[in-house]
Design a protein around this motif. Structure first.
Motif, PDB file in Angstrom:
ATOM      1  N   THR A   1      -3.928  -5.929   8.648  1.00 44.19           N
ATOM      2  CA  THR A   1      -4.711  -5.243   7.400  1.00 44.19           C
ATOM      3  C   THR A   1      -5.925  -5.632   7.812  1.00 44.19           C
ATOM      4  O   THR A   1      -6.347  -6.363   8.094  1.00 44.19           O
ATOM      5  CB  THR A   1      -3.650  -5.728   6.264  1.00 44.19           C
ATOM      6  OG1 THR A   1      -4.296  -5.034   4.990  1.00 44.19           O
ATOM      7  CG2 THR A   1      -4.186  -7.215   6.134  1.00 44.19           C
TER       8      THR A   1
ATOM      9  N   SER B   1      -4.871   3.226   3.555  1.00 45.23           N
ATOM     10  CA  SER B   1      -4.443   3.130   4.764  1.00 45.23           C
ATOM     11  C   SER B   1      -3.478   2.029   5.040  1.00 45.23           C
ATOM     12  O   SER B   1      -3.289   1.071   4.064  1.00 45.23           O
ATOM     13  CB  SER B   1      -5.606   2.839   5.949  1.00 45.23           C
ATOM     14  OG  SER B   1      -6.346   3.553   6.166  1.00 45.23           O
TER      15      SER B   1
ATOM     16  N   ASP C   1      -4.692  -3.587  -5.265  1.00 42.57           N
ATOM     17  CA  ASP C   1      -4.039  -3.991  -3.934  1.00 42.57           C
ATOM     18  C   ASP C   1      -4.922  -4.797  -3.220  1.00 42.57           C
ATOM     19  O   ASP C   1      -5.929  -4.246  -2.818  1.00 42.57           O
ATOM     20  CB  ASP C   1      -3.422  -2.450  -3.296  1.00 42.57           C
ATOM     21  CG  ASP C   1      -2.869  -3.110  -2.065  1.00 42.57           C
ATOM     22  OD1 ASP C   1      -2.361  -3.924  -1.811  1.00 42.57           O
ATOM     23  OD2 ASP C   1      -2.767  -1.861  -1.125  1.00 42.57           O
TER      24      ASP C   1
ATOM     25  N   THR D   1       1.052  -1.240  -0.014  1.00 38.58           N
ATOM     26  CA  THR D   1      -0.197   0.012  -0.036  1.00 38.58           C
ATOM     27  C   THR D   1       0.904   1.324  -0.025  1.00 38.58           C
ATOM     28  O   THR D   1       0.600   2.228  -0.754  1.00 38.58           O
ATOM     29  CB  THR D   1      -1.203  -0.063   1.263  1.00 38.58           C
ATOM     30  OG1 THR D   1      -1.474  -1.303   1.349  1.00 38.58           O
ATOM     31  CG2 THR D   1      -1.856   0.882   0.971  1.00 38.58           C
TER      32      THR D   1
HETATM   33 MG   LIG Z   1      -2.026  -2.847   2.388  1.00 41.23          MG
END
Ligand SMILES: [Mg+2]
Ligand SMILES: Nc1nc2c(ncn2[C@@H]2O[C@H](COP(=O)(O)OP(=O)(O)O)[C@@H](O)[C@H]2O)c(=O)[nH]1
Length: 755
Positions: free
Chosen positions: A152, A146, A404, A128
């Motif tokens: 996560t 974030s 992602d 990220t």
């Molecule tokens: Mg991440």
């Protein structure tokens, strides 16, 4: 036969009366018919509520109503509230969050000049952070998406870089999925009471699901005396301007949480008392020798405890579900679509201003600790955004789609398979970007990505980004060149260690291509300008190289015109090899045999996996992934089989051409093998999975393990000298798949003639 009866109740968070009933046509989260529902009746009048409940009872008593086609007729006889509550559930089609995102913001591909980049790597690798660099969001000001040092969230994030206005679509997990999570959290909390845990421990079990992904703390707040979890408390996510909520609101959250914990305690105590009474003198003995069974009885009793004539467990889980629903009331901007039961389905938003946009979207992705108690993050299944989100370190405007997803989780060895949600995407992306922390040698989870990518023929899409370069220390690693050599050494070593598994030709191909597709990044947790001049320039250049590499990935490559010819006799051996490597480790996990390097799993984890499958809620629990395992082992041994064609339609010019044509066959197989594994392991055995889940009483943990072993053996029977009919059918299944894949690639299948 079960009789279904509805009842009315008052609930904490809804004005007026609610109705509770078991739906005769819906499975509950354990896969048993009769999902327990609670719906608002929209009235304060007890008399009216009773009339409505009576109508529902009429429907529940007469099976001829239990049919979507009867909705029209029902509308003429019963109140709309009742008709909706009953018939909406029958007609609830399978909601596909992916297609909602696709409808709102279509994902552009190569035809539109876009390259799709899938970020894969362990949690905390820096995926990220790298996305932030590429879309130019500021780690301090924007905090979007974030990041966190260890834990996560589960949502998929997709960013489309494009000029024009900013747009977002957010999709949510279904009510059913969240219901299952909440039930599991409440159950785990009651078990903590049984174990005489402190209130903080009980709250912790309620607020943090055992799979480490679903966290009710975001929605319900944290337990007051619990110090913030170090992982959760990320300095990275500090607020722009501290916005402490009014202490009054905070008190309310604390009070609410106290009340939930109190109810969990009395529920658990009641179940405990009943259990001790029924077992009598045997209780202690049982607890010592067969804890799994005692726990399963305890859990069963928890579900049966009544308070004020309602099942206390369901009442509590539904109250928590209502709390979650309430969080969505605070959404002011954008368009929130809800189901009729008020459950959120999607949220869309668009605007011209960047800061406003990020502020609104962050609401759905934040893990900012002081906001706990008000966040929606755990309910979010996916976020797709589109807009002028370009790097800030350069004026370039890449045309990329950045994907992602969930982190891989840390796994002990590389045979732990990559989740199918990740591998399924390989076909539709242009770059598979493995993100890894350069501080350690390549971890098992990253190696398992290499294995999977290679065995499914996608290694030409593979690239690697090594992060945390700024933190590499060591006396002999002073210069940049030393550091680079150090990291590349670990890549080479990882590939070498996989040579026997992925086959020498593929290993060679990866060895040759990957070093040119490795990026070395450091300090990507900060704005590039904040790094010292030299490293800043180095990292900038690496990121430019990454963008160039990704953009180039959509250039079409000419398909090889020579194709391999195979003798199918070898397929039986390949299947045998795969089955041995699939069944062996699973027997060890189930505690029924031993297998080098594979520990026995705790019965609660096995049960949790069983529950997922029985409840139709997925096929994986944490690192337990039977479908992905079967896919991986089959692909790997088929991949090795494919390495040795008996001839070619035209002799390939060189090794590279040969390898490219064989990988085409691998990709064709990868496209269909999930389906075979899923069908054989899950779909064809759903009733056995459900039976296994319902096992209770003495020795049930062992019985469940044995039942699962039988499912695995039926799904993937071992081809042997004396073939059972089951085994030959399995080999035929796989053989058909391989033959189709070979022919699709222009190759042939024929028996080798010995001369
Ligand atoms: Mg991440
Ligand atoms: N020092 C340093 N920290 C980094 C780097 N990349 C990421 N981090 C930190 O590592 C943690 C995990 O990063 P994140 O991007 O959330 O990882 P993800 O789980 O792969 O998405 C965060 O606290 C980041 O700030 C890096 O290159 N250098």
């Amino acid at each position: 036969m079960t009789t279904y009866v509805a009842s009315k109740s008052r609930t904490q968070n809804r004005p007026g009366w609610s109705i509770s009933f078991r739906h005769p046509l819906r499975n509950d989260t354990k896969g048993k018919i009769g999902l327990k529902m609670r719906r608002g009746l929209g009235t304060n009048d007890e008399q009216v509520a009773e009339e409505l409940v009576a109508e529902m009872n009429e429907i529940l008593a007469d099976e001829s109503w239990w049919n979507a086609a009867k909705r029209g007729e029902a509308t003429t006889r019963f109140h709309k509230t009742i008709v909706d509550a009953f018939f909406d559930e029958i007609q609830a089609g399978r909601f596909s969050p992916e297609s909602v995102r696709e409808t709102e913001i279509p994902m552009p591909g190569a035809e539109e000049g876009y390259s799709r980049v899938q970020f894969v790597g362990t949690t905390g690798a820096g995926k990220t952070s790298l996305v932030r660099q590429l879309i130019g969001t500021d780690p301090d000001e924007d905090r979007f998406p974030s990041t966190a040092p260890a834990k996560t969230t589960i949502a998929d994030l997709e960013v489309v870089q494009a000029e024009g206005e900013f747009r977002a679509v957010v999709t949510f997990f279904s009510e059913f999925q969240i219901q299952a999570y909440v039930e599991e959290c409440v159950m785990a909390a009651t078990v903590a009471v049984f174990d005489e845990g402190t209130d903080a421990k009980i709250a912790d079990r309620l607020l943090n699901h055992s799979d480490q992904k679903f966290r009710l703390s975001y929605v319900l707040g944290t337990w007051p005396d619990a110090s913030p979890d170090e992982d959760e408390f990320s300095f990275d996510d500090r607020p722009q301007a501290a916005a402490p909520e009014e202490s009054g609101a905070r008190d309310k959250y604390v009070e609410r949480l106290h009340s939930f914990v109190g109810r969990i305690k009395s529920l658990a105590k009641a179940a405990d008392t009943r259990l001790r009474k029924e077992l009598g003198a045997e209780f202690e003995n049982f607890l010592k020798n067969d804890r799994a069974t005692v726990e399963s009885w305890f859990e069963e009793f928890v579900c049966e405890i009544d308070s004020n004539e309602v099942e206390a467990f369901f009442d509590l889980t539904h109250d928590i579900m209502d709390e979650i629903r309430l969080r969505f009331d605070s959404i002011q901007e954008g368009a929130l679509v809800r189901t009729r039961s008020e459950w959120p389905e999607s949220w869309t938003f668009s605007c011209g201003g960047r800061d406003e946009f990020i502020k609104q979207v962050r609401w759905f992705s934040s893990n900012y600790w002081p906001e706990f108690g008000r966040l929606l993050t755990p309910i979010v299944q996916g976020i797709r955004v589109k807009g002028p989100l370009f790097p800030s370190f350069d004026s370039i405007k890449p045309r990329l789609v950045l994907i992602d997803g969930q982190g891989l989780g840390h796994t002990p060895d590389s045979s732990t398979s990559v989740p199918t949600d990740i591998t399924r995407r390989f076909a539709s992306v242009d770059v598979i970007l493995l993100v890894d922390n350069a501080q350690q040698p390549m971890l098992a989870a990253s190696q398992s990505v290499l294995r999977t990518v290679a065995a499914s023929g996608y290694h030409h899409k593979l690239a690697a980004a090594f992060t945390h370069f700024d933190l590499i220390k060591g006396d002999n690693l002073r210069s940049l060149e030393d550091k680079r050599a150090h990291v590349m050494g670990s890549v080479t070593q990882a590939i070498a260690s996989l040579r026997d598994i992925i086959g020498a030709p593929v290993a060679r191909a990866v060895e040759q291509s990957l070093p040119n597709r490795c990026l070395l990044l450091g300090g990507i947790d900060r704005r590039n300008e904040k790094l010292p001049a030299k490293p800043a320039e180095f990292v900038r250049n690496q990121m430019r190289a990454l963008i160039t590499l990704c953009e180039a990935a959509i250039e079409p490559i000419a398909p090889p015109d020579s194709a391999p010819i195979y003798d199918p006799t070898g397929i039986g051996f390949a299947v045998r090899e795969a089955v041995t490597k699939f069944i062996g480790p699973w027997n060890a996990r189930l505690g029924l045999a031993s297998y080098s390097g594979v520990p026995r799993e705790h019965y609660n984890r096995i049960k949790a996996l069983n529950r997922r499958i029985a409840g139709d809620m997925g096929v994986e629990y944490d690192s337990l992934r039977p479908v992905a395992d079967l896919v991986a082992r089959l692909s790997e041994s088929i991949s090795l089989f494919l390495d040795k064609p008996i001839a070619w339609t035209r002799t390939p010019a060189d090794d590279a051409e040969a390898e490219a044509s064989i990988s085409q066959v691998r990709r064709n197989i990868a496209g269909n093998i999930h389906e075979i594994a899923l069908r054989r392991l899950v779909e064809q055995h759903l009733s056995e999975w459900r039976k296994a889940h319902e096992m209770k009483g003495r020795g049930s943990a062992l019985d469940r393990s044995i039942a699962m072993k039988h499912i695995y053996e039926a799904a993937a029977p071992l081809p042997d000298t004396v073939m059972t009919e089951q085994a030959s059918r399995f080999v035929m299944d796989v053989r058909r798949l391989i033959e189709a894949a070979i022919k699709e690639a222009g190759g042939k299948v024929q028996l080798e003639v010995l001369t």
